[in-house]
Design an enzyme around this catalytic site. Structure first.
Site, mmCIF file in Angstrom:
data_model
loop_
_atom_site.group_PDB
_atom_site.id
_atom_site.type_symbol
_atom_site.label_atom_id
_atom_site.label_comp_id
_atom_site.label_asym_id
_atom_site.label_seq_id
_atom_site.Cartn_x
_atom_site.Cartn_y
_atom_site.Cartn_z
ATOM 1 N N GLU A 1 0.778 -1.283 -0.130
ATOM 2 C CA GLU A 1 -0.097 0.324 -0.037
ATOM 3 C C GLU A 1 0.850 1.328 0.165
ATOM 4 O OE1 GLU A 1 -3.144 -0.019 2.712
ATOM 5 O OE2 GLU A 1 -3.887 -2.232 2.188
ATOM 6 N N LYS B 1 -15.565 -1.201 3.023
ATOM 7 C CA LYS B 1 -15.143 -1.363 1.708
ATOM 8 C C LYS B 1 -16.016 -2.228 0.701
ATOM 9 C CE LYS B 1 -10.464 -3.120 3.686
ATOM 10 N NZ LYS B 1 -9.787 -4.347 3.983
HETATM 11 P P1 PGA Z 1 -6.559 -5.816 1.813
HETATM 12 O O1 PGA Z 1 -6.041 -4.952 3.134
HETATM 13 O O2 PGA Z 1 -7.196 -4.883 1.055
HETATM 14 O O3 PGA Z 1 -5.362 -6.624 1.457
HETATM 15 O O4 PGA Z 1 -7.718 -6.935 2.475
HETATM 16 C C1 PGA Z 1 -6.381 -3.810 3.536
HETATM 17 C C2 PGA Z 1 -6.907 -4.027 5.088
HETATM 18 O O5 PGA Z 1 -6.904 -4.929 5.922
HETATM 19 O O6 PGA Z 1 -7.490 -2.883 5.599
HETATM 20 ZN ZN ZN Z 2 -8.119 -4.605 7.670
#
Ligand code: PGA
Ligand code: ZN
Length: 428
Positions: free
Chosen positions: A204, A336
């Protein structure tokens, strides 16, 4: 009024160099809009399932089948629907999919179509997406949580915890928040390089460090905040995404980087000590996605002075948020859109969190693109926090920069950061 004329998908590339689904929606009015699905790496078991091709090509991650699902199944199902009726569009896709986890047509296909339809509706209304969503409500910019060090599944387990984040809780605007975190980010990088501990960039965009322990990374972050000229806790605080499902197996928690094994109580005692010793104001997924008892105990012990976020724990599902939060697990929810698969269900999850008095944080995934939809969702839906990874690489910076543009366009905004956040911190 405008109707959907066609929905076309193509395979594009994400920030990890893996294929992902882009969708273009064409309306009868001539409006055209597009969106791209993101992808997680440390995914929760309860997430909507992506449709991937399997086989050897691109490590099995090709999305040709998902593209086909959009073009051959979703497009005819949505043709002629009113673009302003997002709930009906999303319901039609869920019906066409017909599975509880979106595995037939793919959560990746549905997410890209759902978001592209939302963009098309806002363009049809001739409004920025955030304004289309907010209507006449007064809105403000979210407080960012920005990754400084990446670990866990995003950095081949260099440390066990996944995200070490800076939260500029003392800043008085989004613009200032980014300026402050930029200084912290660069101070952290400089120190790592001087100590020879910088292994590169994690998934990230945060530094991929070589620390002797998880706690050493927290200490380094405190030092970086100070080196940048800020007072830890007052100006800039720390958030951790522990992503504990990744180090949980057979009923115990195993930090491989330190060769240590803990039971639930031992792990909780470590978290409690950290909250005491460091300016930590937020912890995400401190226990595994199935460890309801762990999350309950953590919330009971620390919930009055710590934001306790469920990510894999809730997977943006309204029903799971209701069920688990009512049992006293967590006081905040990570949101998300691709965990659940449609805009309407994401909204339902937010509503469920709000109804139970839980705070929300809209979040990107570790696999991202130039798509900035989540920034508009955060502002337009009045979500007070935003997490999109670190302060480098364009798939992350595109989102921070979009926030800057919106802040400038907004003019008068709600108080920043929202006053109800982190009530245990003394504020001026
Ligand atoms: P991921 O991680 O997008 O790889 O699932 C992001 C998070 O855990 O916040
Ligand atoms: Zn997370």
């Amino acid at each position: 009024m405008s109707h959907i004329q066609s929905v076309r998908a193509r395979s594009v590339w994400d920030s990890r160099g893996c294929p992902t689904v882009e969708v273009v929606v064409q309306l009868s009015s001539g409006v055209q809009a597009r969106a791209i699905a993101p992808a997680g790496a440390s995914t929760g078991a309860g997430e909507a399932k992506e449709l991937r091709d399997g086989g050897h090509r691109f490590k099995g991650l090709g999305v040709d089948r998902a593209v086909q699902a959009v073009n051959e199944v979703i497009s005819p199902a949505l043709k002629g629907m009113l673009i302003a009726d997002q709930p009906a569009i999303d319901a039609a896709m869920c019906l066409a999919d017909g599975t509880p986890d979106k595995s037939r047509l793919g959560g990746n296909s549905l997410t890209a179509v759902s978001l592209a339809c939302l963009w098309a509706a806002s363009q049809q209304a001739d409004l920025p997406l955030w304004r289309y969503l907010s209507g006449s409500d007064e809105v403000g910019l979210p407080l960012p949580e920005i990754q400084i060090f990446g670990g866990g599944a995003h950095a081949k387990g260099s440390v066990d915890l996944q995200d070490f984040l800076a939260i500029p809780n003392g800043a008085t605007s989004f613009t200032q928040s980014l300026e402050w975190v930029a200084e912290v980010y660069h101070a952290a990088g400089k120190a790592l390089t001087q100590q020879g501990k910088n292994l590169g960039v994690a998934d990230e965009g945060g530094f991929w460090p070589q620390f002797g322990s998880n706690e050493a990374a927290i200490e380094a972050l405190v030092k970086a905040i100070e080196a940048a000229g800020f007072q830890p806790g007052r100006d800039v605080s720390i958030g951790l995404d522990l992503a504990a499902t990744q180090y949980h197996a057979d009923g115990v928690y195993h930090w491989r980087s330190e060769n240590k094994i803990f039971d639930r109580d031992q792990l909780l005692q470590i978290y409690a000590r950290w909250v005491n010793d460091y300016p930590i104001i937020s912890m995400e997924d401190g226990f595994s996605e199935d460890d309801i008892q762990g999350m309950q105990a953590m919330t009971q012990l620390l919930g009055h002075r710590l934001q306790i976020i469920g990510d894999d724990f809730f997977v943006t599902h309204a029903s799971r948020i209701k069920e688990r939060a009512e049992m006293g697990a967590c006081n905040a929810v990570l949101i998300k859109p691709n965990q659940v698969g449609t805009v309407s269900e994401t909204w339902q999850a937010l509503k469920a969190a709000k109804g139970l008095g839980l705070d929300s944080i809209i979040s990107a995934r570790s696999g991202e693109t130039e798509d900035v939809s989540i920034v508009h969702l955060a502002v337009g839906w009045g979500v007070p926090q935003l997490k999109v990874g670190s302060f480098s690489r364009s798939e992350r910076m595109a989102k921070w920069n979009e926030g800057l543009r919106i802040e400038q366009d907004l003019g008068r905004t709600l108080p920043y950061p929202r006053k109800h956040l982190f009530p245990w911190l003394s504020k001026p």
